[in-house]
Design an enzyme around this catalytic site. Structure first.
Site, mmCIF file in Angstrom:
data_model
loop_
_atom_site.group_PDB
_atom_site.id
_atom_site.type_symbol
_atom_site.label_atom_id
_atom_site.label_comp_id
_atom_site.label_asym_id
_atom_site.label_seq_id
_atom_site.Cartn_x
_atom_site.Cartn_y
_atom_site.Cartn_z
ATOM 1 C CG HIS A 1 2.199 -4.240 -4.195
ATOM 2 N ND1 HIS A 1 1.795 -3.185 -3.331
ATOM 3 C CD2 HIS A 1 1.200 -5.313 -3.628
ATOM 4 C CE1 HIS A 1 0.980 -3.391 -2.503
ATOM 5 N NE2 HIS A 1 0.387 -4.521 -2.916
ATOM 6 C CD GLU B 1 -1.718 -4.659 -5.732
ATOM 7 O OE1 GLU B 1 -1.543 -5.687 -5.446
ATOM 8 O OE2 GLU B 1 -2.407 -3.752 -5.064
ATOM 9 C CG HIS C 1 1.024 -9.610 -2.385
ATOM 10 N ND1 HIS C 1 -0.055 -9.675 -3.319
ATOM 11 C CD2 HIS C 1 0.520 -8.556 -1.680
ATOM 12 C CE1 HIS C 1 -0.734 -8.461 -3.317
ATOM 13 N NE2 HIS C 1 -0.245 -7.736 -2.247
#
Length: 386
Positions: free
Chosen positions: A215, A350, A141
């Site tokens: 997220h 996601e 991420h």
């Protein structure tokens, strides 16, 4: 002659009245739109940055709350079959918990690269880039100081049809090891059909890779100490990406048919999640990328909560979606409705390009070059099943 002049005067007066009324109507409509966006103080970071909370409200009373730290959605309400609006996204009860790591990435904008990149490195145009290693040997991420930790500039979009926030952030060349100065823009729009629309855009001054996503963890029961095992999920995908022991895709695209990964028809999330399947053991549950059928903006997933009647549909133009069943929630924090954020009390969908795309030539490219524009759209649409 006098009659002609008098007629012109009357016509001019009528036009003025019409024009003034139209202007007043436009100003009233504009004012009503701005009334649906409010700003309040949220907290102060350890660095002394003042964080603001922006609340969007649609005509039905649905609300979305966003802070300028990480572009985080701290609250999102949706109605049940009785018309009761409740918050349906997980989050912290204390503002400072968002500012000191947010290791779960609750509600955050993710960048520069959503999901994992193997061994925290990739090669682009013959040069190897080493990025932050924050997930074992991998990068996750965008790194420890990814977009989820950044201060985003937020402003209301005054000419939008529905309440809309424009978030912007410029990532410096070399930030977290990524090449190029990346200018990112995200729009959050709350429509009157109870949809949260998210539009992403980015440009760069040097070849780079980019994969932005959101997220949020959802629990449609509105009770964050309950598992999501009873939620029914459908993913319109015939194939998914198997992973290795560090949750990096192997490169294979595997058919879901005959596996616990078959969500082509609605089934409870908990139905097969504990089955003796090697892939489920690796992820401690679902933490995999599905390849939704079709291209362009299309419906890729639907989640239904039978008890409350809440339904969430996901539409996107992205080639992939990561279904994550909250396997690393560990009960260390209080939830907004009491109890702890225990194992599998929330799920994520996601929308994204595939994990590790910079290292896998067979995957859709995530490369962005100067003069080109990255753009993507995702919609979370809420309704009720009677």
């Amino acid at each position: 002659m006098k009659k002609t002049i008098m007629n012109l005067i009357i016509l001019f007066a009528v036009l003025c009245i019409f024009g003034c009324n139209k202007k007043e109507t436009n100003q009233k409509t504009q004012s009503e739109k701005m009334d649906r966006i409010s700003v309040s103080d949220y907290g102060v970071t350890a660095k002394g940055d003042s964080i603001k909370k922006y609340t969007l409200t649609n005509k039905n009373g649905m609300k979305a709350e966003v802070i300028n730290f990480g572009g985080i959605i701290t609250s999102l309400t949706a109605p049940d079959r009785e018309g009761k609006y409740e918050d349906i996204v997980l989050g912290f009860t204390k503002p400072e918990d968002y500012f000191t790591g947010n290791s779960y990435y609750f509600g955050a904008l993710i960048g520069r690269f959503g999901n994992r990149i193997a061994n925290a490195k990739f090669t682009l145009e013959g040069k190897t880039y080493n990025i932050d290693q924050n997930d074992g040997t991998n990068s996750l991420h965008g790194g420890k100081e990814g977009f989820h930790t950044k201060l985003w500039k937020i402003e209301a979009v005054r000419d939008a049809k529905f309440p809309t926030l424009k978030l912007t952030y410029t990532s410096a060349d070399g930030e977290e090891g990524y090449p190029g100065k990346l200018s990112a823009t995200v729009l959050y729009t709350l429509t009157d059909n109870n949809s949260l629309e998210i539009f992403y855009e980015a440009t760069t001054d040097k070849a780079t890779v980019v994969n932005l996503t959101q997220h949020s963890y959802f629990n449609l029961s509105g009770k964050f100490n309950k598992t999501v095992a009873d939620h029914e999920l459908q993913i319109n995908a015939d194939n998914f990406l198997p992973v290795n022991g560090s949750l990096i895709p192997t490169g294979e695209q595997k058919a879901v048919k005959g596996t616990p990964f078959d969500f082509t028809v609605l089934k409870p999330i908990g139905k097969d999640i504990n089955s003796e399947d090697d892939q489920l053991k690796k992820g401690k549950g679902y933490d995999h990328n599905w390849i939704p059928n079709g291209k362009g903006l299309r419906s890729i997933a639907k989640v239904s909560h039978p008890e409350s009647g809440r339904v969430m549909e996901v539409l996107t133009d992205e080639p992939g979606v990561q279904f994550y069943s909250g396997n690393f929630l560990d009960g260390k924090f209080d939830t907004k409705t009491g109890g702890k954020n225990e194992f599998r009390t929330g799920f994520c969908l996601e929308t994204q390009h595939f994990p590790d795309s910079p290292n896998q030539a067979s995957f859709p490219s995530t490369e962005l070059k100067p003069g080109h524009k990255y753009h993507s759209k995702t919609i979370y649409k809420f309704s009720v099943k009677k």
